[in-house]
Write a protein that holds these residues in place. Structure first.
Motif, PDB file in Angstrom:
ATOM      1  N   ILE A  97     -10.114 -10.683   2.325  1.00  0.00           N
ATOM      2  CA  ILE A  97     -10.918  -9.450   2.263  1.00  0.00           C
ATOM      3  C   ILE A  97     -10.463  -8.468   3.341  1.00  0.00           C
ATOM      4  O   ILE A  97     -10.300  -7.274   3.085  1.00  0.00           O
ATOM      5  N   ALA A  98     -10.226  -8.955   4.543  1.00  0.00           N
ATOM      6  CA  ALA A  98      -9.772  -8.076   5.627  1.00  0.00           C
ATOM      7  C   ALA A  98      -8.412  -7.463   5.295  1.00  0.00           C
ATOM      8  O   ALA A  98      -8.184  -6.274   5.505  1.00  0.00           O
ATOM      9  N   ARG A  99      -7.521  -8.276   4.740  1.00  0.00           N
ATOM     10  CA  ARG A  99      -6.195  -7.777   4.380  1.00  0.00           C
ATOM     11  C   ARG A  99      -6.279  -6.719   3.277  1.00  0.00           C
ATOM     12  O   ARG A  99      -5.635  -5.681   3.338  1.00  0.00           O
ATOM     13  N   MET A 100      -7.070  -6.988   2.244  1.00  0.00           N
ATOM     14  CA  MET A 100      -7.210  -6.028   1.148  1.00  0.00           C
ATOM     15  C   MET A 100      -7.872  -4.738   1.637  1.00  0.00           C
ATOM     16  O   MET A 100      -7.493  -3.652   1.222  1.00  0.00           O
ATOM     17  N   SER A 101      -8.838  -4.843   2.538  1.00  0.00           N
ATOM     18  CA  SER A 101      -9.481  -3.641   3.089  1.00  0.00           C
ATOM     19  C   SER A 101      -8.469  -2.783   3.832  1.00  0.00           C
ATOM     20  O   SER A 101      -8.474  -1.560   3.726  1.00  0.00           O
ATOM     21  N   GLY A 102      -7.567  -3.445   4.561  1.00  0.00           N
ATOM     22  CA  GLY A 102      -6.524  -2.708   5.268  1.00  0.00           C
ATOM     23  C   GLY A 102      -5.575  -2.007   4.315  1.00  0.00           C
ATOM     24  O   GLY A 102      -5.188  -0.868   4.537  1.00  0.00           O
ATOM     25  N   LYS A 115      -0.118   3.505  -3.364  1.00  0.00           N
ATOM     26  CA  LYS A 115      -1.009   4.044  -4.397  1.00  0.00           C
ATOM     27  C   LYS A 115      -1.487   2.994  -5.385  1.00  0.00           C
ATOM     28  O   LYS A 115      -2.561   3.126  -5.945  1.00  0.00           O
ATOM     29  N   LEU A 116      -0.694   1.986  -5.655  1.00  0.00           N
ATOM     30  CA  LEU A 116      -1.090   0.917  -6.577  1.00  0.00           C
ATOM     31  C   LEU A 116      -1.562  -0.319  -5.816  1.00  0.00           C
ATOM     32  O   LEU A 116      -1.510  -1.427  -6.323  1.00  0.00           O
ATOM     33  N   ILE A 117      -2.022  -0.129  -4.596  1.00  0.00           N
ATOM     34  CA  ILE A 117      -2.500  -1.157  -3.673  1.00  0.00           C
ATOM     35  C   ILE A 117      -1.338  -1.925  -3.049  1.00  0.00           C
ATOM     36  O   ILE A 117      -1.262  -2.052  -1.851  1.00  0.00           O
ATOM     37  N   TYR A 118      -0.418  -2.452  -3.865  1.00  0.00           N
ATOM     38  CA  TYR A 118       0.710  -3.182  -3.291  1.00  0.00           C
ATOM     39  C   TYR A 118       1.788  -2.172  -2.881  1.00  0.00           C
ATOM     40  O   TYR A 118       1.908  -1.100  -3.467  1.00  0.00           O
ATOM     41  N   PRO A 119       2.566  -2.506  -1.847  1.00  0.00           N
ATOM     42  CA  PRO A 119       3.568  -1.548  -1.360  1.00  0.00           C
ATOM     43  C   PRO A 119       4.742  -1.376  -2.324  1.00  0.00           C
ATOM     44  O   PRO A 119       5.241  -2.335  -2.897  1.00  0.00           O
ATOM     45  N   ARG A 120       5.148  -0.112  -2.487  1.00  0.00           N
ATOM     46  CA  ARG A 120       6.347   0.236  -3.246  1.00  0.00           C
ATOM     47  C   ARG A 120       7.176   1.151  -2.357  1.00  0.00           C
ATOM     48  O   ARG A 120       6.643   1.844  -1.502  1.00  0.00           O
ATOM     49  N   THR A 121       8.478   1.198  -2.605  1.00  0.00           N
ATOM     50  CA  THR A 121       9.344   2.092  -1.848  1.00  0.00           C
ATOM     51  C   THR A 121       9.505   3.384  -2.626  1.00  0.00           C
ATOM     52  O   THR A 121      10.062   3.402  -3.713  1.00  0.00           O
ATOM     53  N   GLU A 122       8.970   4.461  -2.054  1.00  0.00           N
ATOM     54  CA  GLU A 122       9.114   5.801  -2.621  1.00  0.00           C
ATOM     55  C   GLU A 122      10.381   6.406  -2.033  1.00  0.00           C
ATOM     56  O   GLU A 122      10.733   6.127  -0.891  1.00  0.00           O
ATOM     57  N   ILE A 175      -6.284  -1.024   1.241  1.00  0.00           N
ATOM     58  CA  ILE A 175      -7.013   0.070   0.606  1.00  0.00           C
ATOM     59  C   ILE A 175      -7.125   1.251   1.565  1.00  0.00           C
ATOM     60  O   ILE A 175      -6.909   2.394   1.185  1.00  0.00           O
ATOM     61  N   ALA A 176      -7.408   0.986   2.825  1.00  0.00           N
ATOM     62  CA  ALA A 176      -7.479   2.071   3.807  1.00  0.00           C
ATOM     63  C   ALA A 176      -6.126   2.750   3.964  1.00  0.00           C
ATOM     64  O   ALA A 176      -6.028   3.966   4.035  1.00  0.00           O
ATOM     65  N   ALA A 177      -5.051   1.954   3.977  1.00  0.00           N
ATOM     66  CA  ALA A 177      -3.711   2.531   4.099  1.00  0.00           C
ATOM     67  C   ALA A 177      -3.369   3.396   2.900  1.00  0.00           C
ATOM     68  O   ALA A 177      -2.652   4.387   3.023  1.00  0.00           O
ATOM     69  N   SER A 178      -3.896   3.056   1.735  1.00  0.00           N
ATOM     70  CA  SER A 178      -3.575   3.844   0.546  1.00  0.00           C
ATOM     71  C   SER A 178      -4.180   5.231   0.594  1.00  0.00           C
ATOM     72  O   SER A 178      -3.748   6.124  -0.112  1.00  0.00           O
ATOM     73  N   ALA A 179      -5.179   5.431   1.429  1.00  0.00           N
ATOM     74  CA  ALA A 179      -5.801   6.743   1.555  1.00  0.00           C
ATOM     75  C   ALA A 179      -5.044   7.645   2.526  1.00  0.00           C
ATOM     76  O   ALA A 179      -5.280   8.843   2.579  1.00  0.00           O
ATOM     77  N   LEU A 180      -4.117   7.084   3.298  1.00  0.00           N
ATOM     78  CA  LEU A 180      -3.345   7.868   4.264  1.00  0.00           C
ATOM     79  C   LEU A 180      -2.248   8.651   3.557  1.00  0.00           C
ATOM     80  O   LEU A 180      -1.791   8.264   2.485  1.00  0.00           O
ATOM     81  N   PRO A 181      -1.782   9.743   4.176  1.00  0.00           N
ATOM     82  CA  PRO A 181      -0.648  10.460   3.595  1.00  0.00           C
ATOM     83  C   PRO A 181       0.545   9.527   3.494  1.00  0.00           C
ATOM     84  O   PRO A 181       0.731   8.649   4.327  1.00  0.00           O
ATOM     85  N   LEU A 182       1.377   9.727   2.472  1.00  0.00           N
ATOM     86  CA  LEU A 182       2.522   8.862   2.262  1.00  0.00           C
ATOM     87  C   LEU A 182       3.610   9.093   3.286  1.00  0.00           C
ATOM     88  O   LEU A 182       4.331   8.201   3.647  1.00  0.00           O
ATOM     89  N   ARG A 183       3.764  10.309   3.761  1.00  0.00           N
ATOM     90  CA  ARG A 183       4.781  10.618   4.747  1.00  0.00           C
ATOM     91  C   ARG A 183       4.369  11.882   5.478  1.00  0.00           C
ATOM     92  O   ARG A 183       3.607  12.679   4.965  1.00  0.00           O
TER      93      ARG A 183
END
Length: 165
Positions: A7-12, A112-119, A14-22
């Motif tokens: 839960i702590a990892r998923m919360s992190g 954006k899709l919760i799991y990390p992708r390389t843009e 989700i919070a990171a997904s709200a940050l600007p991408l770059r």
């Protein structure tokens, strides 16, 4: 992994997904224009992909079927990004390349899709191009999956347009 840790990892994430991408602050890229300037210069679909990180519908770009020899450039600033020799048909419905031109693109992590992708984005203006996947052909094994509206094609023998300033 216990439930509390998960839960702590998923919360992190989700919070990171709200940050600007770059970062998009002045000085980040050689060409810096405001979002309002880009909006005036580009078609709405291109602006949405390049500067709001939208994704065009698969199969909608004529550049997916482009087979001629030439150079694919950033639709925002005209920076050369890919040589047609590195393009291949990935079957995804988007123009795909196994390698960009040297120093043409930069990367960041997209959640954006919760799991990390390389843009990846244009190294000159920062315009979002697409994502990199590890299912491409040899020799790199990479698939640079590009939004067609983020590109323009310049036929070999035609002059490349000047970089936008």
């Amino acid at each position: 992994m216990n439930r509390r840790h998960w839960i702590a990892r998923m919360s992190g994430l989700i919070a990171a997904s709200a940050l600007p991408l770059r970062a998009t602050a002045a000085g980040t890229f050689p060409l810096n224009k405001s979002r309002a300037e880009w909006k005036r210069l580009l078609a709405p679909e291109a602006y949405a992909v390049l500067f709001e990180e939208a994704t065009e519908r698969a199969g909608s770009s004529p550049l997916d079927a482009e087979k001629r020899t030439g150079t694919f450039i950033c639709a925002a600033c005209n920076q050369p990004l890919f040589d047609s020799a590195h393009k291949y048909d990935s079957g995804t419905g988007w123009p795909s390349f196994w390698q960009p031109l040297p120093d043409a693109v930069g990367t960041s992590t997209d959640f954006k899709l919760i799991y990390p992708r390389t843009e990846y984005h244009c190294a000159h203006c920062g315009g979002h191009q697409g994502h990199i996947f590890n299912d491409g052909p040899k020799p790199t094994g990479k698939r640079y999956c590009n939004n067609g509206v983020a590109l323009k094609f310049v036929l070999e023998g035609d002059a490349l347009p000047a970089l936008r300033t």
